[in-house]
Each structure stands twice: as C-alpha cells, then as structure tokens.
Design an enzyme around this catalytic site. Sequence first.
Site, PDB file in Angstrom:
ATOM      1  N   CYS A  38       4.508  -4.966   8.306  1.00  0.00           N
ATOM      2  CA  CYS A  38       3.358  -4.361   7.987  1.00  0.00           C
ATOM      3  C   CYS A  38       2.325  -4.530   8.805  1.00  0.00           C
ATOM      4  O   CYS A  38       1.312  -3.510   8.856  1.00  0.00           O
ATOM      5  CB  CYS A  38       3.125  -4.640   6.446  1.00  0.00           C
ATOM      6  SG  CYS A  38       4.350  -4.434   5.419  1.00  0.00           S
ATOM      7  N   HIS A  96      -4.713  -2.690   5.565  1.00  0.00           N
ATOM      8  CA  HIS A  96      -3.435  -2.450   5.490  1.00  0.00           C
ATOM      9  C   HIS A  96      -3.316  -1.631   3.971  1.00  0.00           C
ATOM     10  O   HIS A  96      -3.772  -2.207   3.020  1.00  0.00           O
ATOM     11  CB  HIS A  96      -2.513  -3.670   5.700  1.00  0.00           C
ATOM     12  CG  HIS A  96      -1.152  -3.333   4.922  1.00  0.00           C
ATOM     13  ND1 HIS A  96      -0.444  -2.230   5.476  1.00  0.00           N
ATOM     14  CD2 HIS A  96      -0.136  -4.192   4.235  1.00  0.00           C
ATOM     15  CE1 HIS A  96       0.780  -2.321   4.746  1.00  0.00           C
ATOM     16  NE2 HIS A  96       1.220  -3.402   4.248  1.00  0.00           N
ATOM     17  N   ASN A 139       3.002   1.737   0.121  1.00  0.00           N
ATOM     18  CA  ASN A 139       3.119   0.889   1.470  1.00  0.00           C
ATOM     19  C   ASN A 139       4.037   1.441   2.392  1.00  0.00           C
ATOM     20  O   ASN A 139       5.371   1.348   2.270  1.00  0.00           O
ATOM     21  CB  ASN A 139       3.222  -0.397   0.958  1.00  0.00           C
ATOM     22  CG  ASN A 139       3.380  -1.385   1.997  1.00  0.00           C
ATOM     23  OD1 ASN A 139       3.256  -1.165   3.365  1.00  0.00           O
ATOM     24  ND2 ASN A 139       3.411  -2.651   1.595  1.00  0.00           N
TER      25      ASN A 139
END
Length: 322
Positions: free
Chosen positions: A113, A249, A279
């Site tokens: 990520c 993020h 996500n």
Amino acid sequence: MIYSKISGTGSYLPEKTLTNHDLEAMVDTNHDWIMARTGIAERHIAAEDEFTCDLAEKASRLAIEDAGVTASDIDLIIVATTTADQVFPSTACLLQERLGISGPPAFDVQAVCAGFMFALDVADKFIRTGTARCALVVGAETFSRIIDWSDRRTCILFGDGGGAVVLQANDAPGVYSTHLHSDGRHKDLLCVPSGVSRNYEAVKAGTAFTTMEGGEVFKWAVKAMSDLVEETLKANDMHKDDLDWLIPHQANVRIINAVGRRVGFDPDKVIATVGHHGNTSAASVPLALDESIRNGTIKSGQLILLEGFGGGFTWGSALVRV
Ligand code: UT7
C-alpha cells in the site's frame, strides 16, 4: 538545480461496484458496522478479464493527456503493484508495450500500500539526477484477486483501481522531499503468506489470500503516518499550517481521521476518498490525488503532503506542490 514536478494525473476504477449490502449476502457483516468501523460504502472490482495492467493503462492515458505530453516523451515507467499481471515481465513492461514506448527503463516496485510513495521517490531521484526528464509513475492493483471473500475481517476493506502521475523535470519543486521507511519485523501482521517460491500449493489451490491483524495494523498505520507528517515538515522547515492538503493512504476513514487528529490538522484539509473505493493499496494515493484535482478540491499551486502505509511494514511520504 533540477527538480521534479507532477504535470498530469489520471485514475481509473473498474465499472463493477460491490456495496456493503452486497457483502451482507456474502459474509456475516452489515452496512452499519462497515460504515462505523471503516467509512467504506463501496469498492470497485475488476471484471474477470480485466487485469492490473488494464487499470494502469487507463489511468496512465488520462495522466499523459492531462500533462499535455505524448507517450514518446516518457523516458521512465515505474509501476507500483502487489498484484502484477504475470510473474514476469513486469507490469511496467506490459504497460510500456501498450503505450507504444520502447527503449526507456520500465520496472515495478513492490511496497504494497506504500508502493506509490516508493515509486514516486525513485522517479524523483531519476529526474533530480538528470537520468530521466518525463516519468510515468503508476499505482495499480487488482487486490480483489488476493482477498478471501469469505473472510469478513479483510474482504470489507479492499478494492481494485489505478492511479497515475506524469512527473517532469522542472526548475522549481514540484517534489520538495520524499521519505521512505520499512520494518520487516512486522512481516506477519499484514501479508499473503504464499507465493511462487514459497507455499506454492496455496497459489495452485487458489487460496493465496491476504491475512491481517487489523487492530495492530491500525495502530501502526496511525503512528507511522503521523510521524511521517512531522518528519516531512521538519525536513522542509515547514509548519502544518503551510500545507493546503494532507492525503494519507486511503485504508479506513478512522485511520485517516486519527492521523489528522494526532498531528493537529484541520479535518477539512484531510482528503478522504476511501468511502467509495475502499483500500486500493498502491493505487490509493494517486487515485485520491487525481480525483481531488479533477473535482477542483486541490488547486494548481497548492502544497500537499502525500503518504502511504502498507504491508512489510512499509511507509513513505512526499511533499509536493501541484
Ligand atoms: O493498508 C493497510 C491495510 N489495512 C488496514 O489499514 C486495516 C487496519 N485495520 C482496520 O481498519 C480495522 O482493524 C478493521 C476495520 C479491520 C477492524 O476494525 P476494529 O475496530 O479493529 O474491529 P475488531 O477487529 O476489533 O473487531 C471488533 C468486533 C469483533 O467481534 P468480537 O470479537 O468483539 O465479538 C470482530 O469479530 O467486530 C467483529 N468483526 C466484524 N463484525 C461485522 C470483524 N469484522 C467484522 C465485519 N462485520 N466485517
């Protein structure tokens, strides 16, 4: 002195959406729980015949158009992905061929990520050293392929998507600084514990899925991304009031809010797009950036702190003027 500057952005989300109500039919969960714990209402899922490179290509073409360059101007391609189309060649090489570019280096980076932050850092260094002048930096994922859709602890969180930026040489920053970190001691807290070399049986059985200690990851993500804000501002001798936007993020609205609170940042200046795409791992930051520029939230000339956090653990930030 040569700096790098983002001259164009693009993003793409697959057509199919999976809502919380859809998930209610798949696992023991409910819309209210998911909203309260994550702020995610829906995520996008790639079609069966749609792959990471397809998402990367769509986002890249938009970024190239937005930058007002042509594919032949691009002299570096970096794709951040955890979910490469093939073991090899890299997704960056597949993308290069799609875009009709041949010759300049194209390679993938894998920092889950935080991948886009790592890719941006590398591209920035290529440009600052005069090795490249026009880089295509992409974060793209089909994370849905490594999710166990019967595991309610993970399947509610993730989605597919792609985001891209064109990064060009410029007389002024652009990218002021980048900061990267990793700590492999936490490798087991968020991982797919199998691959081509290890535990290949799971890959063959189609069970190479993401496992996560959610609570632990949550705590680390908040701490790491809060520390990154301090580190990045300090490196540039700036104060949080100098920033126009923070793009953390996009993993969970509660993580995003907790980072904002911990660094004492005005909540109205913290970008959160996770609610409608979940996500998307390496795509998360460039997706949020592109969306916020295109909808007029982020304006030309503004100062933004971008930051990612992912499995490894890996985490990184960049201070950029767009
Ligand atoms: O890029 C980094 C990637 N990962 C992340 O950023 C994820 C970080 N972690 C998180 O976002 C959160 O930890 C989660 C959203 C995954 C979970 O939220 P939480 O507030 O930490 O919940 P929890 O894991 O402590 O679970 C609370 C309860 C448990 O039930 P009991 O033991 O209290 O009876 C879980 O079994 O909620 C239960 N639960 C669910 N209930 C309904 C867990 N998942 C679900 C679900 N629906 N999907």
